[in-house]
Motif scaffolding. Structure first.
Motif, PDB file in Angstrom:
ATOM      1  N   VAL A  62       0.864  -1.183   0.000  1.00  0.00           N
ATOM      2  CA  VAL A  62       0.000   0.000   0.000  1.00  0.00           C
ATOM      3  C   VAL A  62       0.899   1.231   0.000  1.00  0.00           C
ATOM      4  N   CYS A  63       0.680   2.106  -0.961  1.00  0.00           N
ATOM      5  CA  CYS A  63       1.470   3.331  -1.060  1.00  0.00           C
ATOM      6  C   CYS A  63       0.567   4.523  -0.757  1.00  0.00           C
ATOM      7  N   VAL A  64       0.999   5.364   0.171  1.00  0.00           N
ATOM      8  CA  VAL A  64       0.263   6.574   0.538  1.00  0.00           C
ATOM      9  C   VAL A  64       1.141   7.775   0.216  1.00  0.00           C
ATOM     10  N   LYS A  65       0.565   8.733  -0.487  1.00  0.00           N
ATOM     11  CA  LYS A  65       1.290   9.938  -0.864  1.00  0.00           C
ATOM     12  C   LYS A  65       0.574  11.146  -0.287  1.00  0.00           C
ATOM     13  N   ALA A  66       1.342  12.066   0.302  1.00  0.00           N
ATOM     14  CA  ALA A  66       0.770  13.301   0.836  1.00  0.00           C
ATOM     15  C   ALA A  66       1.499  14.493   0.246  1.00  0.00           C
ATOM     16  N   VAL A  67       0.757  15.544  -0.032  1.00  0.00           N
ATOM     17  CA  VAL A  67       1.315  16.809  -0.507  1.00  0.00           C
ATOM     18  C   VAL A  67       0.911  17.883   0.496  1.00  0.00           C
ATOM     19  N   ASP A  68       1.881  18.612   1.021  1.00  0.00           N
ATOM     20  CA  ASP A  68       1.523  19.629   2.011  1.00  0.00           C
ATOM     21  C   ASP A  68       1.125  20.934   1.329  1.00  0.00           C
ATOM     22  N   VAL A  69       0.753  21.922   2.135  1.00  0.00           N
ATOM     23  CA  VAL A  69       0.224  23.174   1.593  1.00  0.00           C
ATOM     24  C   VAL A  69       1.262  23.930   0.773  1.00  0.00           C
ATOM     25  N   PHE A  70       2.541  23.597   0.927  1.00  0.00           N
ATOM     26  CA  PHE A  70       3.603  24.264   0.182  1.00  0.00           C
ATOM     27  C   PHE A  70       4.008  23.500  -1.073  1.00  0.00           C
ATOM     28  N   GLY A  71       3.376  22.348  -1.307  1.00  0.00           N
ATOM     29  CA  GLY A  71       3.661  21.564  -2.503  1.00  0.00           C
ATOM     30  C   GLY A  71       4.706  20.492  -2.321  1.00  0.00           C
ATOM     31  N   PHE A  72       5.225  20.298  -1.107  1.00  0.00           N
ATOM     32  CA  PHE A  72       6.207  19.250  -0.860  1.00  0.00           C
ATOM     33  C   PHE A  72       5.515  17.903  -0.713  1.00  0.00           C
ATOM     34  N   GLU A  73       6.088  16.865  -1.352  1.00  0.00           N
ATOM     35  CA  GLU A  73       5.466  15.543  -1.371  1.00  0.00           C
ATOM     36  C   GLU A  73       6.209  14.577  -0.456  1.00  0.00           C
ATOM     37  N   SER A  74       5.449  13.693   0.174  1.00  0.00           N
ATOM     38  CA  SER A  74       6.010  12.609   0.988  1.00  0.00           C
ATOM     39  C   SER A  74       5.307  11.315   0.602  1.00  0.00           C
ATOM     40  N   VAL A  75       6.066  10.219   0.601  1.00  0.00           N
ATOM     41  CA  VAL A  75       5.523   8.926   0.194  1.00  0.00           C
ATOM     42  C   VAL A  75       5.865   7.878   1.248  1.00  0.00           C
ATOM     43  N   VAL A  76       4.884   7.057   1.597  1.00  0.00           N
ATOM     44  CA  VAL A  76       5.090   5.940   2.517  1.00  0.00           C
ATOM     45  C   VAL A  76       4.596   4.672   1.836  1.00  0.00           C
ATOM     46  N   VAL A  77       5.391   3.615   1.870  1.00  0.00           N
ATOM     47  CA  VAL A  77       4.991   2.317   1.336  1.00  0.00           C
ATOM     48  C   VAL A  77       4.988   1.311   2.473  1.00  0.00           C
ATOM     49  N   GLU A  78       3.868   0.607   2.648  1.00  0.00           N
ATOM     50  CA  GLU A  78       3.770  -0.406   3.713  1.00  0.00           C
ATOM     51  C   GLU A  78       3.285  -1.715   3.103  1.00  0.00           C
ATOM     52  N   ARG A  79       3.996  -2.788   3.392  1.00  0.00           N
ATOM     53  CA  ARG A  79       3.621  -4.111   2.881  1.00  0.00           C
ATOM     54  C   ARG A  79       2.780  -4.843   3.922  1.00  0.00           C
ATOM     55  N   ILE A  80       1.667  -5.424   3.467  1.00  0.00           N
ATOM     56  CA  ILE A  80       0.786  -6.144   4.389  1.00  0.00           C
ATOM     57  C   ILE A  80       0.412  -7.485   3.793  1.00  0.00           C
TER      58      ILE A  80
END
Length: 621
Positions: free
Chosen positions: A603-621
């Motif tokens: 499962v990959c979750v991507k977040a973009v903050d109010v300034f446009g910076f992106e973060s990605v988390v990948v979790e295997r289940i």
């Protein structure tokens, strides 16, 4: 420095613009051609909607595209195509282009952001600052230098029956007309359209300005697409009841016979008001009304045609093209613009589309600062501010590399005109084993701007690479204080990247499906010192970081079956998604997704903050 004479510079603008465009066209088939990286395959499904399974197999070549980056580079990539991903060249394949480039060198390019507790104002990113500085450094002359090669590439993209509309105003309009006559040919000029907007402010020094112009040119004046349009005079049928379905269908015969005297052939003066409808407003300063684009797209394209906008802004062109059954590509160099567009298109529940970025910026010459002759000189200054020593040219020819004395640590300073991503980190990691015989413990990468894949790349190369952010106001500090005083003050701080954390994902199998409980846990924001803000706004951001860190997330999305290569955004939520009476300043922070059963998944979750910076988390289940 005096502003250069426009008349004297015009021959050079044409010569240099043709030379630059010619070099670009010559490189299209070379091995190092510019390509586009797919950040997301977006299948719109807001938090209140159902996930759209089954459509992710749609061929990439058939998808519409939202592209983040310099439009000159984006158009190079579109002209070149990419055989590896099955994306063909679009040379002579675009049916309609509308552009609304910036008009005014004195425009305020800041973005207003609303956070819990009040509004703040974000300055442009480093890449945007360089682009704007290049565009206006010599006034109208440099503006025309920016525009000329781009217009040449647009001509190459247009099909034989294609059209282009350039939206401009009194600041530069007549100069742009001269360029377009040169590039497209005076015989391919069709109309100068006046967009008259019924609003004005009182002035005692001139006639109030209340119109823009659009220059309408075609690729070939013998084969271009054009359908005449009617203007509806609303006041005259105010007493007539017209249903929404009748209006959408163009009225039925009976109603139309009411209205013969209430329509007129649309001429070259269009009275269309600014955006006022709450359903249309997306809080973007230069947003254009949908009615304006409806008229252009309806007149100069057919259903299924490809429509492009290379200064995408608020996304009106793409939104209207989608609604009218056209294909579309839109680009912008601004992170706020691409985020506004992405949310607007998801809100509209458009067909699946690609969100892409330039694969390699390849723009290594420094303009606009006048502090440094080239990128290598700037890199060595940044390196020394960090506390590293540059290599001599005899040791290492690449001036972006240096080292920390007595620590066996390499330091690499990336370009301010480049997006730092996986490719940069890979090369830096390889340098620890190859540069000057290898044996380096690690390499510190100092960078200004980051690509969408940076979080995954940092995790991949964490054993050998450390990534730090160069303060975006460093150029201003160097101008004001100079290098020596800045070193002495010790005020330059290099901070780590932002990151997102999740609670452990829980899976419950129900029949043929899995229910995934996905919960955001925390968001650690990039240091406010590394964000282009004024001091008072930095303090406001620090307060939110301490009290309500998840409120800084503007948009987040989920790929519940991530293949490790292409992020398929099957679920999204974002601030201002006010379905079911929600708080417009916060996303939802948890969701239960029902997906087809699978024993093992990432499962990959991507977040973009109010300034446009992106973060990605990948979790295997």
């Amino acid at each position: 420095m005096p502003i250069k004479s426009l008349i004297g510079e015009l021959p050079d603008i044409v010569r240099d613009g043709n030379r630059e465009a010619g070099a670009i066209l010559d490189r299209l088939s070379s091995a190092n051609r510019i390509t586009l990286q797919t950040n997301e395959v977006v299948l719109p499904a807001k938090a209140s909607a159902n996930i759209r399974f089954g459509t992710q197999a749609l061929p990439l070549a058939e998808m519409n595209r939202l592209i983040y980056g310099d439009n000159l580079l984006a158009m190079q990539a579109l002209l070149a195509g990419d055989p590896q991903t099955g994306l063909p060249s679009l040379r002579c394949k675009v049916d309609l282009i509308y552009i609304d480039p910036p008009f005014d060198s004195k425009a305020d390019y800041r973005t207003k952001l609303t956070l819990p507790g009040g509004d703040i104002s974000q300055k442009p990113t480093t890449i945007e600052q360089f682009a704007y500085a290049d565009t206006w450094k010599d006034g109208t002359v440099s503006y025309l230098r920016m525009l000329y090669p781009r217009l040449v590439l647009m001509r190459e993209l247009l099909s034989e029956h294609g059209s282009i509309y350039v939206h401009i105003d009194w600041h530069v309009g007549h100069y742009v007309k001269v360029l377009m006559d040169e590039i497209f040919g005076k015989n391919n000029f069709v109309n100068e359209i006046v967009w008259h907007y019924p609003s004005m402010s009182r002035t005692d020094s001139n006639y109030p300005r209340k119109h823009d112009v659009l220059f309408f040119y075609v690729k070939n004046n013998e084969s271009y697409q054009f359908d005449t349009q009617n203007d509806y005079v609303r006041e005259k049928y105010a007493a007539t009841t017209v249903t929404r379905s009748q209006y959408a269908a163009g009225f039925n015969n009976d109603v139309a016979g009411y209205l013969k005297s209430d329509t007129k052939l649309c001429d070259d003066v269009w009275t269309i008001g600014h955006v006022k409808s709450k359903n249309e407003i997306v809080n973007y300063a230069t947003q254009k009304p949908e009615k304006l684009l409806q008229r252009i797209i309806a007149a100069s394209s057919n259903e299924g045609d490809l429509v492009c906008d290379f200064f995408g802004g608020s996304g009106t062109t793409a939104a209207v093209a989608e609604r009218l059954g056209r294909r579309w590509i839109t680009t912008d160099i601004g992170k706020p613009a691409t985020l506004v567009m992405r949310k607007r298109l998801i809100d509209q529940e458009v067909k699946p589309f690609l969100y892409q970025a330039i694969g390699d910026y390849q723009k290594e010459m420094m303009h606009g600062t006048r502090l440094f002759r080239n990128i290598g000189e700037l890199s060595q200054v940044v390196m020394q501010l960090y506390g590293a020593l540059p290599f001599t040219p005899e040791q290492v020819s690449d001036r972006n590399y240096g080292y920390v004395k007595d620590e066996r640590t390499l330091v690499y300073v990336d370009s301010p005109n480049k997006l730092t991503g996986r490719a940069t980190l890979r090369r830096a990691s390889e340098a620890t084993q190859s540069l000057l015989g290898g044996g380096w413990k690690k390499v510190v990468v100092l960078a200004w701007n980051f690509s969408y894949d940076i979080s995954q790349a940092v995790e991949e190369y964490k054993n050998t690479v450390e990534v730090l952010v160069i303060p975006p106001d460093l150029m201003d500090k160097l101008k004001k204080q100079g290098f020596a005083k800045l070193v002495q003050s010790g005020t330059v701080r290099f901070s780590g990247l932002q990151y997102l954390s999740l609670q452990p994902i829980e899976k419950k199998t129900v029949g043929d499906n899995d229910v995934l409980a996905i919960r955001l846990q925390d968001y650690v924001q990039l240091s406010p010192d590394s964000i282009p803000l004024d001091d008072k706004d930095r303090e406001a951001v620090r307060r939110v970081m301490n009290e309500d860190p998840l409120a800084l997330i503007e948009y987040w999305s989920i790929d519940p079956d991530y293949d490790g290569h292409t992020f398929r955004s099957l679920w999204q939520d974002y601030r201002e998604n006010t379905a079911m009476g929600r708080d417009p300043l916060h996303c939802v922070y948890h969701v239960d997704l029902t997906v087809p059963h699978k024993e093992n998944r990432a499962v990959c979750v991507k977040a973009v903050d109010v300034f446009g910076f992106e973060s990605v988390v990948v979790e295997r289940i």
